[in-house]
Design a protein around this motif. Structure first.
Motif, mmCIF file in Angstrom:
data_model
loop_
_atom_site.group_PDB
_atom_site.id
_atom_site.type_symbol
_atom_site.label_atom_id
_atom_site.label_comp_id
_atom_site.label_asym_id
_atom_site.label_seq_id
_atom_site.Cartn_x
_atom_site.Cartn_y
_atom_site.Cartn_z
ATOM 1 N N VAL A 294 0.105 15.641 -2.403
ATOM 2 C CA VAL A 294 -0.087 14.625 -1.360
ATOM 3 C C VAL A 294 -0.704 13.355 -1.941
ATOM 4 O O VAL A 294 -0.255 12.242 -1.673
ATOM 5 C CB VAL A 294 -0.974 15.182 -0.221
ATOM 6 N N TYR A 295 -1.730 13.540 -2.784
ATOM 7 C CA TYR A 295 -2.409 12.378 -3.354
ATOM 8 C C TYR A 295 -1.434 11.536 -4.178
ATOM 9 O O TYR A 295 -1.361 10.319 -4.048
ATOM 10 C CB TYR A 295 -3.581 12.827 -4.229
ATOM 11 N N THR A 296 -0.660 12.222 -5.044
ATOM 12 C CA THR A 296 0.251 11.487 -5.919
ATOM 13 C C THR A 296 1.305 10.732 -5.112
ATOM 14 O O THR A 296 1.581 9.557 -5.366
ATOM 15 C CB THR A 296 0.948 12.453 -6.891
ATOM 16 N N LEU A 297 1.876 11.432 -4.139
ATOM 17 C CA LEU A 297 2.911 10.775 -3.341
ATOM 18 C C LEU A 297 2.323 9.611 -2.539
ATOM 19 O O LEU A 297 2.907 8.533 -2.467
ATOM 20 C CB LEU A 297 3.580 11.786 -2.400
ATOM 21 N N LEU A 298 1.121 9.844 -1.954
ATOM 22 C CA LEU A 298 0.475 8.768 -1.197
ATOM 23 C C LEU A 298 0.211 7.563 -2.089
ATOM 24 O O LEU A 298 0.500 6.421 -1.719
ATOM 25 C CB LEU A 298 -0.859 9.264 -0.633
ATOM 26 N N ASP A 299 -0.334 7.848 -3.268
ATOM 27 C CA ASP A 299 -0.656 6.786 -4.212
ATOM 28 C C ASP A 299 0.601 5.982 -4.520
ATOM 29 O O ASP A 299 0.617 4.745 -4.473
ATOM 30 C CB ASP A 299 -1.239 7.405 -5.484
ATOM 31 N N GLN A 300 1.681 6.708 -4.786
ATOM 32 C CA GLN A 300 2.946 6.091 -5.137
ATOM 33 C C GLN A 300 3.482 5.252 -3.976
ATOM 34 O O GLN A 300 3.858 4.091 -4.142
ATOM 35 C CB GLN A 300 3.920 7.225 -5.484
ATOM 36 N N ARG A 301 3.475 5.844 -2.792
ATOM 37 C CA ARG A 301 3.998 5.146 -1.622
ATOM 38 C C ARG A 301 3.141 3.935 -1.265
ATOM 39 O O ARG A 301 3.632 2.891 -0.885
ATOM 40 C CB ARG A 301 4.062 6.094 -0.424
ATOM 41 N N LEU A 302 1.825 4.119 -1.367
ATOM 42 C CA LEU A 302 0.933 3.014 -1.008
ATOM 43 C C LEU A 302 1.101 1.849 -1.979
ATOM 44 O O LEU A 302 1.025 0.689 -1.578
ATOM 45 C CB LEU A 302 -0.521 3.485 -0.979
ATOM 46 N N SER A 303 1.350 2.185 -3.242
ATOM 47 C CA SER A 303 1.584 1.109 -4.215
ATOM 48 C C SER A 303 2.863 0.368 -3.855
ATOM 49 O O SER A 303 2.935 -0.863 -3.951
ATOM 50 C CB SER A 303 1.716 1.674 -5.628
ATOM 51 N N ALA A 304 3.877 1.125 -3.460
ATOM 52 C CA ALA A 304 5.133 0.494 -3.058
ATOM 53 C C ALA A 304 4.895 -0.387 -1.830
ATOM 54 O O ALA A 304 5.385 -1.509 -1.741
ATOM 55 C CB ALA A 304 6.182 1.566 -2.751
ATOM 56 N N LEU A 305 4.104 0.141 -0.902
ATOM 57 C CA LEU A 305 3.792 -0.601 0.316
ATOM 58 C C LEU A 305 3.082 -1.907 -0.017
ATOM 59 O O LEU A 305 3.359 -2.959 0.560
ATOM 60 C CB LEU A 305 2.911 0.258 1.224
ATOM 61 N N ALA A 306 2.160 -1.815 -0.999
ATOM 62 C CA ALA A 306 1.330 -2.970 -1.334
ATOM 63 C C ALA A 306 2.183 -4.164 -1.746
ATOM 64 O O ALA A 306 1.848 -5.306 -1.451
ATOM 65 C CB ALA A 306 0.360 -2.598 -2.451
ATOM 66 N N SER A 307 3.297 -3.876 -2.438
ATOM 67 C CA SER A 307 4.109 -4.990 -2.921
ATOM 68 C C SER A 307 5.253 -5.322 -1.964
ATOM 69 O O SER A 307 6.133 -6.095 -2.292
ATOM 70 C CB SER A 307 4.662 -4.658 -4.318
ATOM 71 N N SER A 308 5.224 -4.726 -0.770
ATOM 72 C CA SER A 308 6.299 -4.994 0.180
ATOM 73 C C SER A 308 6.039 -6.319 0.898
ATOM 74 O O SER A 308 4.900 -6.739 1.075
ATOM 75 C CB SER A 308 6.395 -3.858 1.195
ATOM 76 N N PRO A 309 7.113 -6.995 1.323
ATOM 77 C CA PRO A 309 6.962 -8.279 2.010
ATOM 78 C C PRO A 309 6.193 -8.146 3.332
ATOM 79 O O PRO A 309 5.490 -9.070 3.741
ATOM 80 C CB PRO A 309 8.403 -8.729 2.269
ATOM 81 N N ALA A 310 6.322 -6.996 3.977
ATOM 82 C CA ALA A 310 5.631 -6.800 5.253
ATOM 83 C C ALA A 310 4.126 -7.007 5.089
ATOM 84 O O ALA A 310 3.461 -7.583 5.940
ATOM 85 C CB ALA A 310 5.914 -5.389 5.783
ATOM 86 N N ILE A 311 3.598 -6.517 3.948
ATOM 87 C CA ILE A 311 2.163 -6.641 3.702
ATOM 88 C C ILE A 311 1.813 -8.059 3.254
ATOM 89 O O ILE A 311 0.820 -8.640 3.675
ATOM 90 C CB ILE A 311 1.730 -5.634 2.610
ATOM 91 N N ALA A 312 2.695 -8.619 2.428
ATOM 92 C CA ALA A 312 2.410 -9.938 1.866
ATOM 93 C C ALA A 312 2.242 -10.992 2.954
ATOM 94 O O ALA A 312 1.539 -11.988 2.773
ATOM 95 C CB ALA A 312 3.529 -10.338 0.902
ATOM 96 N N GLY A 313 2.884 -10.779 4.117
ATOM 97 C CA GLY A 313 2.809 -11.767 5.181
ATOM 98 C C GLY A 313 1.548 -11.691 6.022
ATOM 99 O O GLY A 313 1.295 -12.573 6.843
ATOM 100 N N LEU A 314 0.755 -10.625 5.829
ATOM 101 C CA LEU A 314 -0.423 -10.433 6.677
ATOM 102 C C LEU A 314 -1.561 -11.373 6.279
ATOM 103 O O LEU A 314 -1.620 -11.827 5.143
ATOM 104 C CB LEU A 314 -0.904 -8.982 6.562
ATOM 105 N N PRO A 315 -2.468 -11.635 7.221
ATOM 106 C CA PRO A 315 -3.667 -12.401 6.831
ATOM 107 C C PRO A 315 -4.518 -11.609 5.842
ATOM 108 O O PRO A 315 -4.441 -10.380 5.788
ATOM 109 C CB PRO A 315 -4.410 -12.586 8.156
ATOM 110 N N ASP A 316 -5.367 -12.330 5.078
ATOM 111 C CA ASP A 316 -6.120 -11.724 3.983
ATOM 112 C C ASP A 316 -6.915 -10.482 4.374
ATOM 113 O O ASP A 316 -6.931 -9.499 3.642
ATOM 114 C CB ASP A 316 -7.081 -12.763 3.377
ATOM 115 N N VAL A 317 -7.585 -10.545 5.539
ATOM 116 C CA VAL A 317 -8.449 -9.407 5.911
ATOM 117 C C VAL A 317 -7.675 -8.107 5.990
ATOM 118 O O VAL A 317 -8.224 -7.030 5.781
ATOM 119 C CB VAL A 317 -9.139 -9.621 7.269
ATOM 120 N N LEU A 318 -6.391 -8.178 6.323
ATOM 121 C CA LEU A 318 -5.580 -6.964 6.376
ATOM 122 C C LEU A 318 -4.842 -6.755 5.062
ATOM 123 O O LEU A 318 -4.733 -5.640 4.568
ATOM 124 C CB LEU A 318 -4.561 -7.065 7.509
ATOM 125 N N ARG A 319 -4.350 -7.870 4.509
ATOM 126 C CA ARG A 319 -3.492 -7.746 3.332
ATOM 127 C C ARG A 319 -4.247 -7.143 2.151
ATOM 128 O O ARG A 319 -3.772 -6.233 1.491
ATOM 129 C CB ARG A 319 -2.959 -9.130 2.932
#
Ligand SMILES: Nc1ncnc2c1ncn2[C@@H]1O[C@H](COP(=O)(O)OP(=O)(O)OP(=O)(O)O)[C@@H](O)[C@H]1O
Ligand SMILES: [Mg+2]
Lengths: 381, 234, 293
Positions: A294-319
């Motif tokens: 679970v940890y490895t997959l979460l880590d992997q997915r969260l890293s992918a999420l981090a570089s996704s455009p959906a996140i990049a558009g958020l304000p700093d406090v969330l991004r």
């Protein structure tokens, strides 16, 4: 559901269930299973297989840590050292042995054997010193040893470890079946085999007299000592065995990643292991496995999420928080410790088992026995 | 006689081992109730469980209020004072600091000072350097200086010279006139002097409850307390 | 001779930094039995915020530095107190979980700091005098060491005064010796927990700002790397002993400096060996009490 539970109750049922699970896992590379959001792609693709193989290796490493922390109740902050010994040992020894003119198959096997011997020696030495103290002092000595190892590796002592760059795998002397993207499938199977070995070793240790002695000493050292048994030796054997197992996982890591950097010997890496074991459920073998995957997959997915455009558009406090996987995982861990101390497997147990059949080693509030035991041993009454 | 403390089904564990098992008894609202039993049966553990020093299950009602889920300091603040088995004075603190720390209302501060004049003389001495008897005085003074509604006193005469045993007994008798007391005591003469009721533990359970004098003169003493009782009977 | 003197004085300077971190760790462990892995993050956060405020007040000036130090103290104290109230207190008397929570917080906050301030160290400006040296019997001692030594001495003095002369100090001293008995006297020892966290956090916060002066930079990992040395110092000095932490801070830093200079940069290893040696010969540390209750 109830049938599965009945099956899981008998020994042979469990063996059968385990065999089915392993067989299923082994079939994954042959299937086109795609779980969007969990896996990066269909299961037969090398990218996904590499992620899964990495998860299995981490699960095996977590199992070895489970022996030390979950079974023997020893809060070691130095376990990453042995994983690094496995990875670096293989990498360095291959480089040392390759030019000797020994046939490459022999070089490969010799390097593996020597690496495991190295892990056994380091584990026994470090353990025999560290186990002379208990509780928090033990934690600190192991932390210090691992820190020393980390410094040695970073410093590139003797020009062997490559400093910050690390060591890469010398592919010429590795069996061709284990090299390259086309062979990710075999590497996945290798990782699965390592996990199965680690699991079987854990079962064996926990059921042996050795396991009973360390578990009893964890619960009540005084009572064991009164019986004339010295927990020191039993703990040392478990510690050294776990070191070798961690090194086996390290070997798998090296073959899979083709390189090792000082990161895997840092204390942060051991802390991550602690996070994994607690996340999965302290004291449960399955906890280590579930936690690792679970940890490895979460880590992997969260890293992918981090570089996704959906996140990049958020304000700093969330991004900013959302684009730091380790921040999210760390906070998740904090929440688990505070509100679900039995981890994922602990929650599953509470949900599926009737109250009165709850495991002996878990108390009313779902707090694993290991934690209260260790308290008694570190602080007296 | 009415009870100030009602204990029902109290259990406690240490390091996974059950040391108090389903214990039930009352502490009378007046005078001294003695808690007896052989070494290691769980007397001290029972008191610690009452105070929440050990994690416990069961029901404990103090003056009509359940206290079995309260934190230790809250229980004490309700008016229960504790004199622990091994005095447990703060050795690195001075006598005065030990007493200052214990002071809640300090109602009986002057009375205690009169009771143990020695403590006044040694106010600036580190408590760790006091003799055993003097440390016991500090421990008693800490408990007796406030206006309490119950005293829990664990082996106050343990390891003391006979003359000091007399002093301590007198101090306890004084205190018991105002405040009910649960007393753990191995010295049966002290029990005879102070207690009106006994509660006897064996193997973590209550095996006998009854009037003190009757118990002390019966063969049960030998059965439940072993050698000490035999000597007493001889 | 002047080299040795220089190494000794700079060693004491580094030891002062260690002490600012270790004093809080030791007090917290002594009273609560918790090894606080989040302590490094108090330091790092204070370092960053102190720098942010300091450069706005006056980059590289004394005014900026003093403002930064003040901010560091306050931020460290506040963050530590909040950590205790929100995370530690709920796990009252569950020491292993308390340690685990601080581990989680330590990992998570470092990642957060990286997210906010980036992974690369940020170079900082400091007052010109601090960049210079003072001649002491032929040894050119960097001036920032005097600042560190002075600050640590003041902190040590204030903590001792607090422990000796205030009611909370009394509760803390008693609690370090026997926490259970303090509660059995009707005292809510948890309030003292918040207080020691705040004190430890303030010292670490000041240490964070001074560390950035010492290293000439501030980074997300500053606290973590100092924390390991502070752990070592705390254990060598004896967990829970403030005096032990003070002595061990200087000892460890001096050993480190000497080994770095005379034994070819082996300072880190020398420190680890010193730890192993002390623990094996005297498991409770130099000035530690025989055993925790
Ligand atoms: N810290 C501890 N670890 C393990 N066992 C303990 C601990 N403290 C107490 N025990 C056990 O709990 C049991 C009850 O102890 P307790 O101190 O309550 O007995 P007691 O009746 O007060 O004995 P005594 O008359 O000697 O004071 C004993 O068997 C003791 O060995
Ligand atoms: Mg007792």
């Amino acid at each position: 559901m109830s049938r599965i539970r009945a099956l899981a109750g008998s020994t042979w049922g469990r063996v059968a269930l385990g065999a089915v699970l392993v067989a299923l896992a082994a079939c994954l590379p042959l299937l086109a299973l795609d779980i969007p959001g969990v896996l990066p792609g269909p299961t037969y693709t090398p990218g996904t297989l590499a992620v899964l193989a990495y998860a299995l290796i981490i699960a095996a490493l977590a199992l070895s840590y489970h022996l030390v922390f979950g079974v023997a109740g020893l809060l070691s902050f130095g376990h990453a050292m042995f994983f690094a010994a496995g990875a670096y040992g293989l990498g360095v020894l291959l480089r040392l042995l390759a030019p000797t003119g020994i046939p490459s198959e022999a070089v490969f096997l010799l390097a593996i054997v020597l690496t495991l011997v190295l892990a056994l020696v380091v584990g026994t030495l470090a353990g025999s010193l560290a186990l002379r103290v208990t509780g928090i002092s033990f934690a600190m000595v192991t932390l210090a040893f691992a820190q020393a190892a980390n410094v040695l590796i970073r410093r590139n002592v003797g020009g062997l470890t490559g400093g910050e760059e690390g060591v890469t795998l010398l592919v010429d002397v590795v069996p061709p079946g284990l090299v390259g993207v086309v062979n990710t499938r075999s590497l996945y199977w290798l990782a699965l085999a390592i996990l199965v070995i680690a699991y079987l070793v854990c079962v064996w240790v926990e059921r042996s007299r050795l396991g009973h002695v360390v578990a009893a000493a964890r619960e009540n050292e005084l009572r064991v000592t009164v019986l004339g048994i010295r927990p020191y030796r039993a703990r040392l054997v478990v510690f050294a065995l776990a070191a070798v197992l961690a090194a086996v996982a390290g070997l798998g890591f090296m073959l899979l990643q083709s390189s090792a950097t000082p990161r895997i010997s840092a204390s942060d890496f051991t802390l991550t292991l602690l996070v994994i074991v607690v996340l999965g459920g302290v004291g449960y073998r399955w906890g280590a496995i579930v936690g690792g995957v679970v940890y490895t997959l979460l880590d992997q997915r969260l890293s992918a999420l981090a570089s996704s455009p959906a996140i990049a558009g958020l304000p700093d406090v969330l991004r900013i928080p959302l684009s730091e996987p380790l921040f999210l995982l760390g906070m998740l861990f904090v929440l688990v410790v505070m509100f679900a101390p039995g981890g994922i497997v602990g929650i599953a147990h509470r949900a599926t088992r009737p109250r009165r059949r709850r495991r002996e080693d878990e108390r009313e509030d779902g707090r694993p026995a290991v934690m209260s035991d260790m308290e008694a041993s570190t602080h007296g009454s | 006689m009415s009870a100030v403390l009602e204990v029902r089904g109290l259990s406690a564990r240490i390091a996974g081992q059950q040391v108090v098992e389903d214990v039930a008894f009352d502490v009378a609202a007046q005078g001294v109730t003695a808690l007896l039993g052989r070494n290691g049966v769980g007397k001290s553990s029972t008191i610690k469980a009452l105070l929440g020093i050990l994690e416990r299950t069961g029901e404990v009602v103090f003056d009509g209020t359940r206290i079995d889920r309260m934190l230790t300091h809250r229980i004490v603040q309700r008016g229960i004072a504790y004199v622990p088995e091994d005095r447990e004075v703060f050795g690195s603190l001075t006598v005065a600091e030990n007493l200052r720390l214990a002071e809640r209302d300090g109602t009986h501060r002057d009375a205690v000072a009169r009771l143990f004049p020695e403590l006044d003389e040694r106010a600036a001495q580190q408590a760790g350097t006091l003799s055993g008897g003097q440390q016991q005085m500090v421990s008693l003074a800490r408990a007796l200086m406030n206006d309490n509604r119950l005293l829990l006193v664990d082996e106050p005469t343990k390891g003391l010279a006979p003359r000091i045993v007399g002093d301590v007994t007198r101090a306890l008798r004084d205190a018991a006139e105002r405040t009910p007391m649960l007393l753990v005591e191995q010295n049966l003469q002290v029990v005879r002097d102070l207690a009106h009721t006994v509660v006897v533990l064996s193997g973590g359970r209550v095996v006998h409850t009854g009037p003190a004098a009757e118990f002390l003169d019966s063969p049960l003493v030998h059965r439940h307390l072993g050698v000490a009782g035999a000597e007493e009977a001889a | 001779m002047s080299t040795l003197l220089l190494l000794l004085i700079t060693g004491v300077g580094l030891g002062a930094l260690y002490f600012l971190v270790a004093s809080g760790l030791s007090l917290i462990y002594g009273l609560m039995g918790v090894l606080n892995f989040a302590h490094g993050s108090f330091l790092t956060l204070a370092g960053f915020l102190g720098w942010e405020v300091g450069r706005r007040v006056g980059d590289g000036t004394w005014g900026g530095l003093l403002a930064g130090m003040l901010v560091g103290l306050v931020v460290g104290a506040l963050v530590a107190a909040v950590t205790e109230l929100v995370f530690i207190r709920r796990l009252y008397q569950r020491h292993i979980e308390q340690v685990l929570v601080t581990v989680g917080l330590g990992l998570a906050t470092v990642a957060l700091f990286e997210g906010i301030w980036g992974t690369d160290p940020i170079r900082i400006a400091k007052p010109a005098w601090l960049g210079g040296t003072t001649d002491v019997l032929g040894a050119s001692v960097p001036n920032d060491r005097w600042l560190l030594i002075g600050a640590a001495a003041v902190v040590l003095g204030l903590i001792v005064l607090f422990l000796r002369a205030t009611p909370y100090g009394l509760v803390i001293r008693a609690g370090v010796e026997n926490r259970t008995m303090v509660t059995a006297l009707g005292i809510d020892v948890r309030r003292a927990f918040t207080v020691v966290f705040a004190i430890g956090g303030a010292a670490a916060g000041l240490g964070g700002v001074l560390a950035s002066v010492y290293y000439g930079q501030v980074s997300a990992h500053q606290g973590t790397s100092l924390l390991i040395y502070a752990f070592i110092v705390t254990v060598i000095g004896g967990l829970g002993s403030l005096a032990g932490a003070a002595v061990a801070s200087v000892l460890v830093a001096v050993i480190q400096q000497l080994a770095n200079f005379y034994l070819g940069g082996t300072g880190d290893l020398a420190v680890v060996l010193a730890l192993a040696a002390v623990l094996l010969v005297r498991p409770r540390g130099l000035l530690g009490k025989a055993a925790a209750r």
